[in-house]
Every structure is written in structure tokens, then in C-alpha cells.
Design a protein around this motif. Structure first.
Motif, short mmCIF file in Angstrom:
data_model
loop_
_atom_site.label_atom_id
_atom_site.label_comp_id
_atom_site.label_asym_id
_atom_site.label_seq_id
_atom_site.Cartn_x
_atom_site.Cartn_y
_atom_site.Cartn_z
N TYR A 284 -2.05 52.79 -2.20
CA TYR A 284 -1.42 51.80 -1.31
C TYR A 284 -1.17 52.37 0.07
CZ TYR A 284 3.32 53.75 -1.56
OH TYR A 284 4.40 54.56 -1.44
N MET A 285 -0.87 53.69 0.11
CA MET A 285 -0.63 54.34 1.40
C MET A 285 -1.93 54.41 2.21
SD MET A 285 2.40 55.15 2.24
CE MET A 285 2.32 56.51 3.38
N ARG A 286 -3.04 54.63 1.49
CA ARG A 286 -4.33 54.68 2.17
C ARG A 286 -4.67 53.32 2.79
NH1 ARG A 286 -8.40 57.44 -1.91
NH2 ARG A 286 -6.66 57.57 -3.34
N TRP A 287 -4.36 52.26 2.05
CA TRP A 287 -4.61 50.91 2.55
C TRP A 287 -3.74 50.62 3.78
CZ3 TRP A 287 -8.36 47.56 1.99
CH2 TRP A 287 -9.21 47.70 0.90
N VAL A 288 -2.47 51.01 3.67
CA VAL A 288 -1.54 50.81 4.79
C VAL A 288 -2.07 51.53 6.03
CG1 VAL A 288 0.77 51.33 5.67
CG2 VAL A 288 0.49 50.37 3.38
N ALA A 289 -2.53 52.78 5.81
CA ALA A 289 -3.05 53.57 6.92
C ALA A 289 -4.29 52.93 7.53
CB ALA A 289 -3.37 54.98 6.44
N MET A 290 -5.17 52.43 6.65
CA MET A 290 -6.40 51.78 7.11
C MET A 290 -6.09 50.55 7.97
SD MET A 290 -9.33 52.91 6.56
CE MET A 290 -9.88 54.40 5.80
N ILE A 291 -5.18 49.72 7.46
CA ILE A 291 -4.82 48.50 8.18
C ILE A 291 -4.19 48.85 9.52
CG2 ILE A 291 -3.30 46.45 8.12
CD1 ILE A 291 -3.92 46.48 5.01
N ALA A 292 -3.34 49.88 9.50
CA ALA A 292 -2.70 50.32 10.74
C ALA A 292 -3.75 50.78 11.75
CB ALA A 292 -1.72 51.45 10.46
N ILE A 293 -4.75 51.51 11.27
CA ILE A 293 -5.82 52.01 12.15
C ILE A 293 -6.59 50.83 12.75
CG2 ILE A 293 -8.05 53.24 12.19
CD1 ILE A 293 -6.75 55.16 10.09
N ILE A 294 -6.91 49.84 11.89
CA ILE A 294 -7.68 48.68 12.35
C ILE A 294 -6.91 47.94 13.44
CG2 ILE A 294 -8.52 46.38 11.68
CD1 ILE A 294 -9.17 47.70 8.93
N PHE A 295 -5.65 47.66 13.17
CA PHE A 295 -4.87 46.89 14.15
C PHE A 295 -4.67 47.67 15.44
CE2 PHE A 295 -4.10 44.09 10.62
CZ PHE A 295 -4.10 42.85 11.24
N THR A 296 -4.45 48.98 15.31
CA THR A 296 -4.27 49.79 16.51
C THR A 296 -5.55 49.79 17.34
OG1 THR A 296 -2.86 51.20 15.18
CG2 THR A 296 -3.48 52.05 17.33
N SER A 297 -6.71 49.94 16.66
CA SER A 297 -7.95 49.98 17.44
C SER A 297 -8.26 48.63 18.07
CB SER A 297 -9.13 50.50 16.60
OG SER A 297 -9.05 50.03 15.31
N VAL A 298 -8.00 47.56 17.33
CA VAL A 298 -8.26 46.23 17.90
C VAL A 298 -7.34 45.96 19.09
CG1 VAL A 298 -8.13 43.73 17.45
CG2 VAL A 298 -9.23 45.23 15.80
N TYR A 299 -6.05 46.33 18.92
CA TYR A 299 -5.08 46.12 20.00
C TYR A 299 -5.47 46.94 21.23
CZ TYR A 299 -0.72 46.07 22.60
OH TYR A 299 0.21 45.93 23.58
N THR A 300 -5.85 48.20 21.00
CA THR A 300 -6.23 49.07 22.11
C THR A 300 -7.47 48.50 22.82
OG1 THR A 300 -5.52 50.89 20.73
CG2 THR A 300 -6.71 51.48 22.72
N PHE A 301 -8.42 48.06 22.00
CA PHE A 301 -9.66 47.50 22.55
C PHE A 301 -9.37 46.27 23.39
CE2 PHE A 301 -13.53 44.91 22.19
CZ PHE A 301 -14.46 45.83 22.62
N GLN A 302 -8.50 45.41 22.86
CA GLN A 302 -8.18 44.17 23.58
C GLN A 302 -7.47 44.48 24.89
OE1 GLN A 302 -6.13 41.80 20.62
NE2 GLN A 302 -7.79 40.32 20.68
N THR A 303 -6.52 45.43 24.82
CA THR A 303 -5.76 45.80 26.01
C THR A 303 -6.69 46.36 27.08
OG1 THR A 303 -3.98 46.38 24.51
CG2 THR A 303 -3.70 47.04 26.80
N LEU A 304 -7.57 47.27 26.65
CA LEU A 304 -8.51 47.87 27.60
C LEU A 304 -9.44 46.81 28.17
CD1 LEU A 304 -9.46 51.19 25.79
CD2 LEU A 304 -8.19 50.97 27.91
#
Lengths: 148, 164
Positions: B79-99
Motif C-alpha cells: 500500500y505504501m508503494r501505491w501511495v508513493a506511486m500516486i504521489a509521484i504521478i500527481f507531483t509530476s503532472v502538477y510540475t508539468f502543468q505549472t511549467l
């Protein structure tokens, strides 16, 4: 690693969907592409802080002068975009829509408005504006129409 | 005789043996004549790093292979791996959108020429708004002025006249 492989398509989908602008699904996109760089045409795109005064998130307009067929082409595009509109206002002159206002259903939490006008002057002048706003589209429209 | 042996053992304990002494001890070892203490000294000798290649066989025999670090992977719960994965996805999408959003620039194209001067762009944008607003304000006013009931009555009146 396996999980990452499974999630990779989702990540790519999210990235590409975020890249695509809200206007990209509309037919009027073709108008900007087709006429944007032609002679006698003025196209403007405003983003970010340039729009603070208006509370818009995106603004794109095109003024087309002396381009035969442009009016009909735009009307065809607008007819398709009208399908997703929640409010449509139009004025007919001699059986043709000379003014159209489309208030489209929101996309990505942005309200979208399209304004079109074809004047009868010589040469005829066509104005097409596409606006994205986080504000209520009725309010945004009032603001635009007040700007004289 | 016993005394000499003990003395030798003490020497082995107190200092490291050299290769010559090690060779003697190994010879003794293969003959099966080494004592426990001598074997301990041999162990000590063979455990040294960077010994000449000729001792490789003895090192292997005495169990001094080069130690491989066994790194145990610390695995997170699923479950921690999934949480980490989702966090990575959202962070990268957010960063991408912001940039991506910050890279969106304003521009105007007049007769095919690109203009990036902000004042000029604003002025051109205002022109297009004015073009629309002047016409559509009139339209709005006209629409407000229209009374649907009155309009329907007027149109029905035409037919009333025909009926009379």
C-alpha cells in the motif's frame, strides 16, 4: 518496477491531457490555424498576467478582413461547437448569422465563451473571440460587452 | 621439545608470519602435522587481503573468499508503494502543468508577422474586444427590448385579421 510499468500509460495520458488546451477540442481551432497567419488577419493570444484585468485564464481572438469564404467557414465551425453549448445567442441578418455568442459547458473547471461577429462594411470584417475564465460565464460576458 | 613448540606458538601469536613461514606451515598442514594453534595462525595469515595469487587455493580452502556484501532490499509494504506511486504521478503532472502554464506566452500575429511587445498585444486584443462589444451590446439591448408576449400577440393579430 512492475507497478511503474502498469502506471506508465496513465502518467502519459495525464501529461498529454494537461498539455492539450481546452480549445483543442473545438472546431474554431481550425479557424485560428487556417487564417491566423494570413494577410489582412490579426490574431492575438493572451495568457497569464496579461489577463489579470479581465479575470480570464485564456484569450484568443482573430480579426479577418477581406477573406472570402471565411465567414461561412467560421459559421460551419460554430455550428459544430454549438452542440456543446449551454447558451446560444445569435442575430440573423439576411438569413445568415451575423453575430453569435456561445457559452460552452465548462472544461477543466474553466468556462468557455465564443463570440463571433461579421460586419457588413467594405471589406467585411469578421471578429472571432475565444475566452476561458474561472468566473461565471454570464459575468464574464457582461464584462466584455461593457468594454468599449 | 614441548617447550620449543610453545615458544614457536607464542611467536605466531605475537606477530604476523611472513610468506616463508606461511609456506612452512602450509606444508606442515598438508602433512597433517599442524597443531590447532598453528592452524589458527594460518587462518589469520590467509585472511589478509591482497595476498599473492599462489595462496588463492588455500584461501578458498580456509573459507576466505572475498566477502560479498549482501545488501538486503528493504521493501515497503504494497500500500505504501501505491501511495508513493500516486504521489509521484500527481507531483509530476502538477510540475508539468505549472511549467507548461508558465511557458504559455502572449503574442499577436498581424499580417503573418509575430508581435511580442506586451503593450501592442494588449492594444490589439482590446481592438477585437471593442469590435465584438459594440455590435453585441446593441444586440443585447435589442434582445432586452423584445417583449415575447407582445411579439406573439402581434403575429397572431395577423391571423385574426384573416379570420375576420
Amino acid at each position: 518496477m512492475e507497478t511503474l510499468k502498469k502506471l506508465l500509460p496513465l502518467v502519459l495520458l495525464l501529461l498529454f491531457s494537461s498539455l492539450a488546451s481546452a480549445q483543442s477540442d473545438l472546431e474554431i481551432r481550425k479557424v485560428f490555424e487556417e487564417y491566423g497567419k494570413k494577410k489582412g488577419v490579426v490574431m492575438v493570444e493572451l495568457n497569464g498576467s496579461m489577463l489579470d484585468e479581465y479575470d480570464f485564464t485564456s484569450f484568443k481572438s482573430i480579426i479577418i478582413s477581406d477573406q472570402p469564404g471565411a465567414g461561412d467557414f467560421i459559421r460551419k465551425c460554430l455550428a459544430k461547437d454549438e452542440a456543446g453549448a449551454k447558451k446560444v445567442k445569435q442575430v440573423l441578418t439576411n438569413g445568415k448569422a451575423s453575430s453569435i455568442i456561445l457559452q460552452l459547458s465548462p472544461k477543466n473547471s474553466s468556462n468557455r465563451i465564443i463570440l463571433f461577429n461579421e460586419s457588413n462594411g467594405t471589406p467585411p470584417k469578421i471578429t472571432l473571440i475565444y475566452i476561458e475564465t474561472d468566473e461565471n460565464s454570464d459575468e464574464a460576458l457582461k464584462l466584455i460587452l461593457k468594454k468599449k | 621439545m614441548n617447550k620449543i613448540k610453545i615458544d614457536k606458538m607464542k611467536i605466531y601469536e605475537s606477530k604476523k608470519i611472513n610468506t616463508r613461514e606461511a609456506d612452512e606451515l602450509l606444508e606442515k598442514y598438508y602433512d597433517g602435522l599442524t597443531t590447532v594453534e598453528e592452524e589458527r595462525v594460518l587462518h589469520q595469515f590467509l585472511s589478509q587481503p591482497s595476498l599473492p595469487e599462489k595462496y588463492a587455493a588455500e584461501q578458498a580452502m580456509f573459507g576466505y573468499f572475498k566477502a560479498k556484501k549482501v545488501v538486503q532490499k528493504r521493501q515497503l509494504p504494497i500500500y505504501m508503494r501505491w501511495v508513493a506511486m500516486i504521489a509521484i504521478i500527481f507531483t509530476s503532472v502538477y510540475t508539468f502543468q505549472t511549467l507548461n502554464a508558465s511557458q504559455l506566452k502572449s503574442y499577436a500575429i498581424v499580417n503573418g508577422k509575430k508581435i511580442t511587445n506586451t503593450e501592442k498585444i494588449k492594444a490589439i486584443a482590446l481592438t477585437s474586444i471593442n469590435e465584438i462589444s459594440s455590435t453585441n451590446s446593441e444586440v443585447e439591448e435589442s434582445l432586452k427590448a423584445i417583449n415575447p408576449n407582445k411579439l406573439v400577440n402581434e403575429q397572431l393579430d395577423v391571423f385574426n385579421n384573416l379570420a375576420n
